[in-house]
Design a protein around this motif. Sequence first.
Motif, PDB file in Angstrom:
ATOM      1  N   PRO A  13      -8.939  -4.346  -4.876  1.00 17.26           N
ATOM      2  CA  PRO A  13      -7.870  -3.322  -4.843  1.00 17.26           C
ATOM      3  C   PRO A  13      -8.435  -1.912  -4.726  1.00 17.26           C
ATOM      4  N   HIS A  59      -7.426   0.433  -1.686  1.00 12.74           N
ATOM      5  CA  HIS A  59      -6.751   1.666  -2.052  1.00 12.74           C
ATOM      6  C   HIS A  59      -7.467   2.870  -1.465  1.00 12.74           C
ATOM      7  N   VAL A 110      -6.534   3.134   2.100  1.00 12.98           N
ATOM      8  CA  VAL A 110      -5.182   3.653   2.294  1.00 12.98           C
ATOM      9  C   VAL A 110      -5.164   5.148   2.044  1.00 12.98           C
ATOM     10  N   LYS A 111      -5.829   5.542   0.970  1.00 10.21           N
ATOM     11  CA  LYS A 111      -5.770   6.939   0.583  1.00 10.21           C
ATOM     12  C   LYS A 111      -6.439   7.829   1.624  1.00 10.21           C
ATOM     13  N   HIS A 143      -6.656   7.057   4.768  1.00  8.74           N
ATOM     14  CA  HIS A 143      -6.057   6.754   6.077  1.00  8.74           C
ATOM     15  C   HIS A 143      -7.007   6.032   7.026  1.00  8.74           C
ATOM     16  N   PHE A 153      -7.311   2.915   7.754  1.00  5.97           N
ATOM     17  CA  PHE A 153      -6.722   1.592   7.525  1.00  5.97           C
ATOM     18  C   PHE A 153      -7.520   0.490   8.186  1.00  5.97           C
ATOM     19  N   ASN A 212      -2.091  -5.226  -7.389  1.00  6.85           N
ATOM     20  CA  ASN A 212      -2.485  -3.991  -6.721  1.00  6.85           C
ATOM     21  C   ASN A 212      -3.149  -4.266  -5.376  1.00  6.85           C
ATOM     22  N   HIS A 247      -2.742  -6.875  -3.330  1.00  2.00           N
ATOM     23  CA  HIS A 247      -1.797  -7.302  -2.304  1.00  2.00           C
ATOM     24  C   HIS A 247      -0.823  -6.199  -1.937  1.00  2.00           C
ATOM     25  N   TYR A 248      -0.484  -5.377  -2.920  1.00  2.00           N
ATOM     26  CA  TYR A 248       0.428  -4.267  -2.641  1.00  2.00           C
ATOM     27  C   TYR A 248      -0.236  -3.258  -1.698  1.00  2.00           C
ATOM     28  N   SER A 249      -1.453  -2.843  -2.065  1.00  2.00           N
ATOM     29  CA  SER A 249      -2.162  -1.870  -1.222  1.00  2.00           C
ATOM     30  C   SER A 249      -2.401  -2.447   0.165  1.00  2.00           C
ATOM     31  N   ILE A 272       0.711  -2.225   2.238  1.00  2.00           N
ATOM     32  CA  ILE A 272       0.934  -0.871   2.736  1.00  2.00           C
ATOM     33  C   ILE A 272      -0.004  -0.549   3.882  1.00  2.00           C
ATOM     34  N   ALA A 275       1.172  -2.316   6.919  1.00  2.00           N
ATOM     35  CA  ALA A 275       2.413  -1.716   7.412  1.00  2.00           C
ATOM     36  C   ALA A 275       2.110  -0.427   8.158  1.00  2.00           C
ATOM     37  N   ALA A 276       1.128   0.321   7.633  1.00  2.00           N
ATOM     38  CA  ALA A 276       0.757   1.572   8.285  1.00  2.00           C
ATOM     39  C   ALA A 276       0.159   1.306   9.654  1.00  2.00           C
ATOM     40  N   ASN A 325       8.867   6.936  -1.312  1.00  2.00           N
ATOM     41  CA  ASN A 325       7.929   6.984  -0.187  1.00  2.00           C
ATOM     42  C   ASN A 325       8.229   5.930   0.870  1.00  2.00           C
TER      43      ASN A 325
END
Lengths: 503, 438
Positions: free
Chosen positions: B148, B152, B155-156, B158, B160, B188, B190-192, B195, B198-199, B293
Amino acid sequence: MVASDPMATDSIAEGSQEAGWRSQARKSRDPVIVDDAHPFDLDAYISSYTGRTAVARLLHIANVCPSLAQPAYARAVRLLRESREPNTYLNTIAQHNSLSGADHIEPDKKWVDDIHNQNLSDKNKLEVELKAYSSNMIKESIRMAHRDLGDFYRMTSDNSNALKHYTKSREFCTTSQHVLEMCLSVLELLVEQQNYSHISTYIFKAEAALDAIPAQQAAPQGAATTATQSQAPKKSAEREKVQTKLDFCSALAALGVSNYEKAATGFLKLGYKGLEDWFGKLVAPSDIAAYGVLCALATLPRSALVSRLGLSQPGSSKGSSATSEPPPFAYYLEQEQYVRELVDAYVNSKFKTVLELLDRFSSRHILDINLSPHVQELTTMIRDRAIVLYFQPFASIRLDRMALAFGLPADQLEKMVVALIQAGQIKGRVDSQNKILRAKDLDQRVAMFTRAEKVGKAIQSSNHKLLLRIRLMQNDLQVPKPSLKDNKGSSLLGAVPTQMVLE
Amino acid sequence: MSLNSLDDVISLATGAQGSNSTHVANAFKALVRKDKDGADIMLSGASGSGQDPLAILAPNIHTLPYLYILSARLATNATTVTHAVVENFCRTADPIQLRLAPDRVTLLAHGISRAADQAGSIRTAIGPLRDLVRRFPATPAHLTSVHPIFVHACVKSHYFTLALPVLQQAITEIDKNTYDLTYHTSLNYHYSAGICLAALKRFREAEEFLEIVVSSPSQGPPTAVQLDALNKLALIQLIIYGKTNPTPKYTHATLGRIFKVSPYSAFTKVYPAPTSALVGIVEKDLKTFSSDNNLGLVKQALQRAPRWAVRKLTETYVTLALPEIGKAVGIESEAEVRTMVLSMIEAGEINATLSAEGTVTFLDPPTSFTKEGIDALLEDAQTHAMLLVEFDRELERSRDFLQKAVRDREGGGPWMMEDMDMTGHSSLREAIWDEGDF
């Protein structure tokens, strides 16, 4: 269960009693028009009914059809004058007098007072009897006292009390025959009240009692006082009659809760025998014809319709059907000319005639107390089925030709067809430019492959998720039970700048 | 031997016992257990000789001591650590030794991420973290505490695409003790990941990840992460399917209830209505959408709404004029409808032709089933079936299962069947049977 049922019915009954009759509970809708195109003969109609149902039907008609309100109220008042219901009498007069342009009817005060007093004394007499029997502990007498009180309250339109006493009498029933009698009384009451949701409970009880009767007769010591060998066939005929009544109630209940398919099969198996003493009192044969046929056209497949109604298939020789015995429902079919025509038109695929007939008699249907709330839906269902049936043999058809066959404007038909396609009932697509409806030619092999691929992928994906879930559980990595710690997820997540990311 | 100073640490590492990793690990564990803060201060300090202990130790041989010192420094005083040291360690550390101190690896990973954040460029953390994610687990199918943190960071910052190689490796193995896992780790990660995907507009994969979050096992009430994941999942499903799919049966019931009263539910219910109606709903609850968001996803779903409406039309019509399409999907300008239909045809979303007069003719979707394609599908299914059979056997060998099976034979009672259902065992059997039916 026995205890809770009367409670529930009580509250329903009380609610509608305020206004006098239950038809008031109906939502007001567009007023029903009665004219040459939508004929309805009030006199002929109401002459098939007697007693309380006649009054109830008149009040329903007055309620939904302003143009018939005045004569309907007037008739109801005349009928009520013969009854024991002074309150309903006064209410109806008041409603009649509130109509504009109606002749003023003066209530017969003396009669009202007389009936009031008579009711009071009868009630007291019956209650005293009940008390006396209760203290003597004679079961049979107590049962009869309860039954008499139930009959009395029913006569004076105090439905909740009637139901209370009928159900009370059950505790003192010693034979299944008595239980059956009680159930039938309650069923009559419920049908009058149009309390459809409770009907099935009592049908169930009645059927159980009905099954128990022969068993008791077989036992020598039971209450079988008259059961001898010679009377056995008569008994079974009696049994059939009761069963027919129960079938009718169950079909009516199904109609009441919009279960049209069950209602259709129920009505279509009704015979003539057994319902005689309910004709006029609760229902007319022509009603059963209309209920049965409308529900059947809306739900049953054509083959079932033909066999149930004992019709000869179009094209087959006429002689063959004459040899077999006509099905029971044929009796009802002959009661109402237009219903017969409706069925014939439908079976012969003259859908234009079907729709015309349905429209012509829509007023007749809406003015029926039981059918009223369902007319719209049934008509739509019949029309939709007709459209689906009509298109079945075609690979493609011009919409204007189809519209002609249904007697509908083309654009309206197109809308219906589109709605049916979207509902999945017609497997086809509309060529909106050339106004043609084309059937879909579905390649079963490809469809099967596509489906197999989809299912396979879905299973793999869900198995993966399940496996992971099992692993998580094996390691006890579950979201814990709530503690004082925050349950809001970690701070990590609050910082995720999704919005910027996902533009 | 107890560790009292950095010199002890160095002598332990370089001494005779230094090659016995278990011994070293135990020594460190004892040290930390005694006084964690004190140990960290001692470890991040300087040695008696003034020499930097990290210069004496080799990261690939003395991985454990190196890890303890490095993580302690990052936790207490990050500025003393240079990026090159971290990078070098992550690239060369011995994975077997790392697995002996997973909690320190977590600490290290957090330290790396935090230090990079403080230095103002989270990007620099990605390299070392990616090395850790790759090297730490025994197989790529194992979830670790670094996962995670790594995603993360991606993601943070960018970046990706950098996360993709890791995300494409499905997680099937969970080992709580070797990789310092908590329920947060899985949620966390799987959530990150959802996202992140998706991005990148890889919505189908994102859907999978978010669904895992939503349906994670739970004993208490659902977490806010799960709810947020459900909201995003619904929006993503609107984008890729034009409607929402039901969540798995084992999803927490409360989640569904909360969702039902949220503006997201209102949005999904009318979707794909004409855009004007949808915009009304979005504007009404703009605050919720933007504070969650999710405005970006909502906008994408909005953009695609008319396309879904057109897709629906193809099932009903063979030909349709552009103005009629416009009327059905709620776009007035014919030119706009034309552009949209054209782009849909180009993207292969619908199979249709557009005539010069503005009549659209929808054709049947082309079907492409080649022998090779079907073979590949079958092979896929077979591998999957093998996997399941292996899992089934493993389960039947497992202690818990055998214990229960024996108890059952001794007359344990019918509750065992329920228990099997809970572990998903019987449903797996069904799944195998399904596969065999192909």
